[in-house]
Design a protein around this motif. Structure first.
Motif, PDB file in Angstrom:
ATOM      1  N   ILE A  18       0.846  -1.189   0.000  1.00  0.00           N
ATOM      2  CA  ILE A  18       0.000   0.000   0.000  1.00  0.00           C
ATOM      3  C   ILE A  18       0.885   1.243   0.000  1.00  0.00           C
ATOM      4  O   ILE A  18       1.841   1.326   0.753  1.00  0.00           O
ATOM      5  CB  ILE A  18      -0.922   0.014   1.237  1.00  0.00           C
ATOM      6  N   THR A  19       0.584   2.174  -0.876  1.00  0.00           N
ATOM      7  CA  THR A  19       1.340   3.421  -0.888  1.00  0.00           C
ATOM      8  C   THR A  19       0.718   4.400   0.098  1.00  0.00           C
ATOM      9  O   THR A  19      -0.504   4.488   0.228  1.00  0.00           O
ATOM     10  CB  THR A  19       1.339   4.041  -2.294  1.00  0.00           C
ATOM     11  N   VAL A  20       1.574   5.142   0.799  1.00  0.00           N
ATOM     12  CA  VAL A  20       1.107   6.069   1.816  1.00  0.00           C
ATOM     13  C   VAL A  20       0.706   7.412   1.207  1.00  0.00           C
ATOM     14  O   VAL A  20      -0.238   8.065   1.657  1.00  0.00           O
ATOM     15  CB  VAL A  20       2.195   6.255   2.898  1.00  0.00           C
ATOM     16  N   ASN A  21       1.441   7.850   0.181  1.00  0.00           N
ATOM     17  CA  ASN A  21       1.135   9.115  -0.518  1.00  0.00           C
ATOM     18  C   ASN A  21       1.093  10.310   0.427  1.00  0.00           C
ATOM     19  O   ASN A  21       0.219  11.169   0.335  1.00  0.00           O
ATOM     20  CB  ASN A  21      -0.204   9.017  -1.262  1.00  0.00           C
ATOM     21  N   ALA A  22       2.034  10.360   1.367  1.00  0.00           N
ATOM     22  CA  ALA A  22       2.133  11.500   2.287  1.00  0.00           C
ATOM     23  C   ALA A  22       3.504  12.142   2.123  1.00  0.00           C
ATOM     24  O   ALA A  22       4.524  11.442   2.127  1.00  0.00           O
ATOM     25  CB  ALA A  22       1.932  11.057   3.733  1.00  0.00           C
ATOM     26  N   VAL A  23       3.527  13.431   1.970  1.00  0.00           N
ATOM     27  CA  VAL A  23       4.771  14.155   1.737  1.00  0.00           C
ATOM     28  C   VAL A  23       4.997  15.147   2.874  1.00  0.00           C
ATOM     29  O   VAL A  23       4.070  15.861   3.269  1.00  0.00           O
ATOM     30  CB  VAL A  23       4.740  14.904   0.384  1.00  0.00           C
ATOM     31  N   GLY A  24       6.216  15.193   3.379  1.00  0.00           N
ATOM     32  CA  GLY A  24       6.518  16.141   4.444  1.00  0.00           C
ATOM     33  C   GLY A  24       7.769  15.744   5.194  1.00  0.00           C
ATOM     34  O   GLY A  24       8.419  14.740   4.868  1.00  0.00           O
ATOM     35  N   ASN A  25       8.126  16.502   6.197  1.00  0.00           N
ATOM     36  CA  ASN A  25       9.322  16.247   6.992  1.00  0.00           C
ATOM     37  C   ASN A  25       9.005  15.230   8.085  1.00  0.00           C
ATOM     38  O   ASN A  25       8.557  15.581   9.179  1.00  0.00           O
ATOM     39  CB  ASN A  25       9.836  17.555   7.597  1.00  0.00           C
ATOM     40  N   ARG A  26       9.265  13.961   7.799  1.00  0.00           N
ATOM     41  CA  ARG A  26       8.955  12.909   8.771  1.00  0.00           C
ATOM     42  C   ARG A  26       9.880  12.967   9.983  1.00  0.00           C
ATOM     43  O   ARG A  26       9.496  12.558  11.083  1.00  0.00           O
ATOM     44  CB  ARG A  26       9.051  11.534   8.116  1.00  0.00           C
ATOM     45  N   GLU A  27      11.109  13.423   9.780  1.00  0.00           N
ATOM     46  CA  GLU A  27      12.050  13.472  10.899  1.00  0.00           C
ATOM     47  C   GLU A  27      11.564  14.406  11.994  1.00  0.00           C
ATOM     48  O   GLU A  27      11.837  14.200  13.182  1.00  0.00           O
ATOM     49  CB  GLU A  27      13.421  13.918  10.391  1.00  0.00           C
ATOM     50  N   ALA A  28      10.830  15.434  11.613  1.00  0.00           N
ATOM     51  CA  ALA A  28      10.327  16.375  12.617  1.00  0.00           C
ATOM     52  C   ALA A  28       9.291  15.731  13.531  1.00  0.00           C
ATOM     53  O   ALA A  28       9.039  16.212  14.637  1.00  0.00           O
ATOM     54  CB  ALA A  28       9.719  17.591  11.925  1.00  0.00           C
TER      55      ALA A  28
END
Length: 311
Positions: free
Chosen positions: A190-200
């Motif tokens: 399954i693709t998540v399709n979420a973009v952003g700074n995950r490390e934060a």
């Protein structure tokens, strides 16, 4: 004894000795196999890598082979004279600790039959799962369904199962080199399709936990009524193809056996619908079918979390 025959005996022994010496010298003069740099990391870190498999003894590469003559007509994998460019590439899909599925670039799996014949198959079953044990740069493989160890007949290139009871281990090996390569086909997920700074999102471990919580998520509801009520699972070792598969095995053809779901959702015990799941999903998931299907599968749950946290 015939004197002539007696005279030939020392000559025959001398010839045999010379032959053995020549064979030993020839064997000792064979150059060592050309080996690629093997993977030396930990077994858990193999997860999601693309690898080829090389024989430490012969230098040959594991390659897809159709009906080689020892698999009852089944296609399989064998160590052949093919070079690295022709070697099968395996995507290592982790299923649990030290366990993997090996899926090649054509979507075939290294597997075994019920009668312990090693073969290639496009069918996703529990017999495709392998356990890896590491010894320095070499890795031993055990099939998870029968616990037998994989081995290689170095003269024929044939894969087979060995055991401690084997009396003859000459010309065989049971440890292999994994070599990181390119060209694998990704495992269906399954693709998540979420973009952003995950490390934060990791935050500071010294500070209080922050974020969102759904305090009323029935993530284990698929086990309700002994698993005979709700279709699907939040996670399955064999991946989303098994976790969200067609629910006909539980709800019957066209949902005819989904009695509670049809009554609860449509007030019609004779309601019919398309039960297909991954990857088509022609009808479910939707707001109407929530009573008899799992929608808290791991990929979708991650998408919900990231959708909120990265917003």
């Amino acid at each position: 004894m015939n004197p002539l025959r007696r005279g030939f005996q020392p000559l025959m022994l001398a010839c045999a000795s010379l032959t053995l010496v020549a064979q030993a010298e020839a064997m000792s003069s064979v150059p060592p196999p050309e080996l690629a740099t093997p993977y030396t990391g930990s077994v858990p870190a193999l997860a999601q890598l693309c690898v080829g498999v090389q024989s430490p003894d012969t230098g040959q590469w594991l390659t897809y082979t159709e009906n080689p003559g020892w698999t009852d007509g089944l296609s399989t994998y064998a160590f052949t004279e093919s070079d690295q460019t022709e070697a099968s590439r395996f995507y290592l899909k982790p299923t649990r600790d030290h366990h993997f599925l090996l899926r090649d670039q054509q979507g075939r799996y290294l597997s075994t039959t019920f009668s312990a014949i090693i073969h290639a198959t496009s069918e996703l079953t529990e017999r495709n799962e392998w356990r890896f044990e590491q010894d320095e740069t070499a890795i031993s493989w055990f099939n998870a369904s029968n616990s037998l160890q994989l081995a290689h007949k170095t003269r024929k290139g044939e894969l087979f199962f060995t055991s401690p009871l084997d009396l003859f281990t000459y010309n065989q090996e049971s440890e292999f080199h994994l070599v990181e390569l390119d060209g694998c086909e990704m495992f269906p997920e399954i693709t998540v399709n979420a973009v952003g700074n995950r490390e934060a999102l990791a935050g500071d471990p010294a500070l209080p936990v922050r974020g969102y919580i759904d305090a009323h998520t029935h993530i284990s509801s698929y086990e309700f009524m002994g698993g005979k009520f709700m279709a699907g699972e939040p996670f399955h070792p064999l991946g989303v193809e098994e976790a969200l598969k067609d629910s006909a095995h539980l709800h019957g053809k066209d949902g005819a056996l989904d009695l509670i779901g049809n009554l609860y959702t449509f007030d019609d015990i004779n309601h019919r619908y398309d039960t297909r799941g991954w990857p088509d999903f022609p009808w479910w998931p939707n707001h109407q079918q929530m009573s008899t299907r799992v929608t808290t599968t791991s990929g979708w749950s991650e998408r919900i979390f990231l959708g909120c946290a990265l917003w």
